[in-house]
Design an enzyme around this catalytic site. Structure first.
Site, PDB file in Angstrom:
ATOM      1  N   ASP A   1     -17.260   7.092  -1.638  1.00 55.53           N
ATOM      2  CA  ASP A   1     -16.067   7.051  -0.767  1.00 55.53           C
ATOM      3  C   ASP A   1     -15.908   8.373  -0.049  1.00 55.53           C
ATOM      4  O   ASP A   1     -16.272   9.287  -0.372  1.00 55.53           O
ATOM      5  CB  ASP A   1     -14.895   6.564  -1.734  1.00 55.53           C
TER       6      ASP A   1
ATOM      7  N   ARG B   1       0.864  -1.229  -0.080  1.00 54.97           N
ATOM      8  CA  ARG B   1       0.034   0.053   0.080  1.00 54.97           C
ATOM      9  C   ARG B   1       0.859   1.295   0.076  1.00 54.97           C
ATOM     10  O   ARG B   1       1.545   1.341   1.080  1.00 54.97           O
ATOM     11  CB  ARG B   1      -1.071   0.186   1.312  1.00 54.97           C
TER      12      ARG B   1
ATOM     13  N   ARG C   1     -13.601  -8.606   0.884  1.00 54.63           N
ATOM     14  CA  ARG C   1     -12.344  -8.393   0.587  1.00 54.63           C
ATOM     15  C   ARG C   1     -11.505  -9.575   0.700  1.00 54.63           C
ATOM     16  O   ARG C   1     -10.568 -10.195   0.198  1.00 54.63           O
ATOM     17  CB  ARG C   1     -11.638  -7.404   1.605  1.00 54.63           C
TER      18      ARG C   1
ATOM     19  N   GLN D   1      -9.898  -3.607  -3.837  1.00 58.04           N
ATOM     20  CA  GLN D   1     -11.091  -3.412  -3.687  1.00 58.04           C
ATOM     21  C   GLN D   1     -12.227  -3.362  -4.807  1.00 58.04           C
ATOM     22  O   GLN D   1     -13.191  -3.917  -4.697  1.00 58.04           O
ATOM     23  CB  GLN D   1     -11.298  -1.720  -3.263  1.00 58.04           C
TER      24      GLN D   1
ATOM     25  N   CYS E   1     -16.372   1.565   0.062  1.00 59.14           N
ATOM     26  CA  CYS E   1     -15.285   0.660   0.438  1.00 59.14           C
ATOM     27  C   CYS E   1     -14.737   0.903   1.964  1.00 59.14           C
ATOM     28  O   CYS E   1     -13.999  -0.275   2.392  1.00 59.14           O
ATOM     29  CB  CYS E   1     -13.915   1.235  -0.385  1.00 59.14           C
TER      30      CYS E   1
ATOM     31  N   HIS F   1      -7.159   1.014  -6.696  1.00 61.47           N
ATOM     32  CA  HIS F   1      -7.408   0.029  -5.565  1.00 61.47           C
ATOM     33  C   HIS F   1      -8.236  -1.192  -6.031  1.00 61.47           C
ATOM     34  O   HIS F   1      -9.164  -1.350  -5.914  1.00 61.47           O
ATOM     35  CB  HIS F   1      -8.350   0.717  -4.656  1.00 61.47           C
TER      36      HIS F   1
HETATM   37  N1   CP Z   1     -11.174  -0.413   1.950  1.00 62.13           N
HETATM   38  C1   CP Z   1      -9.953  -0.567   2.436  1.00 62.13           C
HETATM   39  O1   CP Z   1      -8.998  -0.686   1.661  1.00 62.13           O
HETATM   40  O2   CP Z   1      -9.613  -0.313   3.689  1.00 62.13           O
HETATM   41  P1   CP Z   1      -8.504  -0.190   4.629  1.00 62.13           P
HETATM   42  O3   CP Z   1      -7.903   1.040   4.308  1.00 62.13           O
HETATM   43  O4   CP Z   1      -8.930  -0.381   6.100  1.00 62.13           O
HETATM   44  O5   CP Z   1      -7.648  -1.202   4.230  1.00 62.13           O
HETATM   45  N1  NVA Z   2     -10.039   6.559  -1.190  1.00 59.78           N
HETATM   46  C1  NVA Z   2      -9.383   6.138  -0.060  1.00 59.78           C
HETATM   47  C2  NVA Z   2      -9.587   4.598   0.156  1.00 59.78           C
HETATM   48  C3  NVA Z   2      -9.345   3.923   1.360  1.00 59.78           C
HETATM   49  C4  NVA Z   2      -9.502   2.584   1.357  1.00 59.78           C
HETATM   50  C5  NVA Z   2      -8.181   6.614   0.029  1.00 59.78           C
HETATM   51  O1  NVA Z   2      -7.243   6.550  -0.506  1.00 59.78           O
HETATM   52  O2  NVA Z   2      -7.855   6.931   1.413  1.00 59.78           O
END
Ligand code: CP
Ligand code: NVA
Length: 307
Positions: free
Chosen positions: A225, A103, A293, A133, A265, A130
């Site tokens: 989101d 990430r 997930r 997701q 998400c 993502h």
């Molecule tokens: N939706 C998602 O990726 O959640 P987290 O940021 O908690 O991993």
């Molecule tokens: N759009 C959000 C998604 C988190 C899972 C972010 O990037 O923070």
């Protein structure tokens, strides 16, 4: 050649559908006595430059359920690209573990990891997309409606990473995709160009609108989101002024198809992009979506590890 999972756009519709069907099978198996230990002896390294609940725990549990292991590497631990170059991290980890999930802030960083690693790399969220997701979202929609083809999926809010992966899986699998976003918060041009190519092959229709009320008409899925993604915190106050008309509330939901499902998400900022009434209401699937997930990622891991 090793396989990575960096973007939905890298996979063919047939491969995506195969992974969804595999996820359905692995989910059934999980609830009927458990998955066989197909990942025995396999270890996933999970590099996080940002916080996570779902991605971290669902990947860890996916490995455990299938007999493997996962290592959590916190944001400060390896200093990806700071303490050590990404190329060196990739090559060192390739000798220790079997697969990497990362990430990152910049999408370039996950591409760089994948370029140098000799083992598969999974994108656990970047500033661009993502894909994990997107897989769980498609699985949730597939379970609910039996097919994605011909469904109307509408994203309301920021044209961000989550929206990009959702648009790509919809356009690959034949769902119509609409986004209503404020001016200045559109999806990246490249993501839109790619989606148009996928849509012309699958027959899906794409609509890019400003008005959320127009966008949700006839929608089978409403998705939203956060207004401010991780890494954009300096813009929080500015965004709080722009995004309120894009709140998914009971009024907006009532303007969609009567059997619409509402997705997010997570993490949700209740009272901002999504009201409590909707998040906890009869149309919401936010928790089954989060749970998916786990199952979708088992399928992705399986495909990469060729277990
Ligand atoms: N939706 C998602 O990726 O959640 P987290 O940021 O908690 O991993
Ligand atoms: N759009 C959000 C998604 C988190 C899972 C972010 O990037 O923070």
């Amino acid at each position: 050649m090793k396989k990575d999972f960096l973007a939905i756009s890298d996979y063919s519709p047939a491969d995506l559908q195969e992974m969804l069907d595999l996820a359905v099978r692995l989910k059934k198996e999980h609830f009927n006595g458990g998955n066989p230990p197909l990942f025995k002896g396999k270890v996933l390294a999970m590099i996080f430059q940002k916080p996570s609940l779902r991605t971290r725990i669902s990947f860890d549990m996916a490995m455990r359920h299938m007999g493997g292991d996962a290592l959590y590497i916190s944001p400060d631990e390896i200093g990806l690209g700071k303490r050590e170059s990404i190329a060196d991290v990739a090559r060192v980890l390739s000798g220790y573990v079997n697969v990497i999930m990362a990430r990152v802030f910049s999408h370039e960083h996950v591409l760089e990891l994948a370029k140098w690693a000799s083992i598969p790399v999974i994108n656990g969220l970047s500033d661009y997309n993502h894909p994990c997701q997107g897989m769980a979202d498609a699985l949730t929609i597939y379970e609910k409606f039996g097919n994605l083809k011909g469904l109307n999926v509408t994203f309301v809010g920021d044209g961000n990473n989550v929206a990009v992966s959702l648009m790509h899986i919809c356009s690959k699998l034949g769902a119509n995709f609409t986004i209503a976003s404020p001016e200045g918060y559109d999806m990246p041009e490249k993501a839109i160009t790619d989606a148009k190519t996928f849509a012309s092959a699958s027959g899906s229709q794409l609509h890019f609108l400003r008005d959320p009320h127009e966008a949700v008409k006839h929608s089978h899925v409403i998705y939203t989101d956060t207004w401010t993604s991780m890494g954009q915190e300096a813009e929080t106050e500015k965004r709080k002024v722009v995004f309120p008309p894009y709140q998914v509330n009971a009024q907006l939901v009532s303007e969609a198809d009567k059997d619409v499902i509402v997705m997010h998400c997570l993490p949700a900022h209740r009272g901002q992009e999504l009201t409590d009434e909707v998040a906890d209401g009869p149309h919401s699937v936010i928790f089954p979506e989060a749970h998916n997930r786990l199952h979708a990622q088992k399928a992705v891991l399986y495909k990469l590890l060729e277990a």
